[in-house]
Design a protein around this motif. Sequence first.
Motif, PDB file in Angstrom:
ATOM      1  N   ALA A 183      20.862  84.641 170.829  1.00  0.00           N
ATOM      2  CA  ALA A 183      19.729  85.514 170.237  1.00  0.00           C
ATOM      3  C   ALA A 183      19.009  85.642 169.758  1.00  0.00           C
ATOM      4  N   ASP A 184      17.565  86.122 169.995  1.00  0.00           N
ATOM      5  CA  ASP A 184      16.474  86.180 168.843  1.00  0.00           C
ATOM      6  C   ASP A 184      16.927  86.945 167.902  1.00  0.00           C
ATOM      7  N   LEU A 185      16.592  87.559 167.272  1.00  0.00           N
ATOM      8  CA  LEU A 185      16.362  88.635 166.628  1.00  0.00           C
ATOM      9  C   LEU A 185      16.000  88.945 165.673  1.00  0.00           C
ATOM     10  N   TYR A 186      14.961  90.168 165.499  1.00  0.00           N
ATOM     11  CA  TYR A 186      13.289  90.228 165.469  1.00  0.00           C
ATOM     12  C   TYR A 186      13.142  91.683 164.274  1.00  0.00           C
ATOM     13  N   TYR A 187      12.986  91.981 163.197  1.00  0.00           N
ATOM     14  CA  TYR A 187      13.031  93.225 162.747  1.00  0.00           C
ATOM     15  C   TYR A 187      11.758  93.459 161.811  1.00  0.00           C
ATOM     16  N   LEU A 188      11.823  95.188 162.485  1.00  0.00           N
ATOM     17  CA  LEU A 188      10.689  95.219 162.416  1.00  0.00           C
ATOM     18  C   LEU A 188      10.314  96.389 161.063  1.00  0.00           C
ATOM     19  N   ASP A 189      10.425  96.810 160.169  1.00  0.00           N
ATOM     20  CA  ASP A 189       9.568  97.552 159.319  1.00  0.00           C
ATOM     21  C   ASP A 189       8.766  98.664 159.689  1.00  0.00           C
ATOM     22  N   LEU A 190       9.209  99.264 160.298  1.00  0.00           N
ATOM     23  CA  LEU A 190       8.107 100.200 161.065  1.00  0.00           C
ATOM     24  C   LEU A 190       7.508 101.795 160.008  1.00  0.00           C
ATOM     25  N   LEU A 191       7.289 101.238 159.520  1.00  0.00           N
ATOM     26  CA  LEU A 191       6.535 101.912 157.982  1.00  0.00           C
ATOM     27  C   LEU A 191       5.429 101.436 157.855  1.00  0.00           C
ATOM     28  N   ARG A 192       5.622  99.520 157.598  1.00  0.00           N
ATOM     29  CA  ARG A 192       4.751  99.255 156.908  1.00  0.00           C
ATOM     30  C   ARG A 192       3.863  98.668 158.297  1.00  0.00           C
ATOM     31  N   TYR A 193       4.574  98.343 159.191  1.00  0.00           N
ATOM     32  CA  TYR A 193       3.599  97.676 160.783  1.00  0.00           C
ATOM     33  C   TYR A 193       3.506  98.989 161.866  1.00  0.00           C
TER      34      TYR A 193
END
Length: 131
Positions: free
Chosen positions: A75-85
């Motif tokens: 699987a491809d694993l994405y990280y989202l910094d939800l405060l920054r983005y």
Amino acid sequence: MFKKLFGTSSSAKASEDKQEKLLPWIALNSVDQLDVIADLSKTKTQLIFKHSTRCGISLMVMNQFVAAYDLDSNADLYYLDLLRYREVSNEVGYKFQVLHESPQLLVIKNGVVVAHASHGAINDMDLAKFV
């Protein structure tokens, strides 16, 4: 001299012995990536981990997730910094029709979310059945 007299502390020894596990994170920082993720999900499972960098619970859950994650997972694993983005985080909810929570893990196949969880339930997910 002091090491010989007193030895090393168990926490110092543990940190020396412990190698940090690095996951193959892909930074999710653009709304445009969401269409790419949806397209890629037609042939390979896509995972999005939404993380709040100011939340202790989010950090704890992420650390547990990292420790348990199977590096052989297809699987491809994405990280989202939800405060920054924040804009990207909002668009994730709209595009994939999932109510925002933090931390949150989304499993995407064939362009749609097939499973999602937040907080401690993230680490209870059996990702193997979605890959």
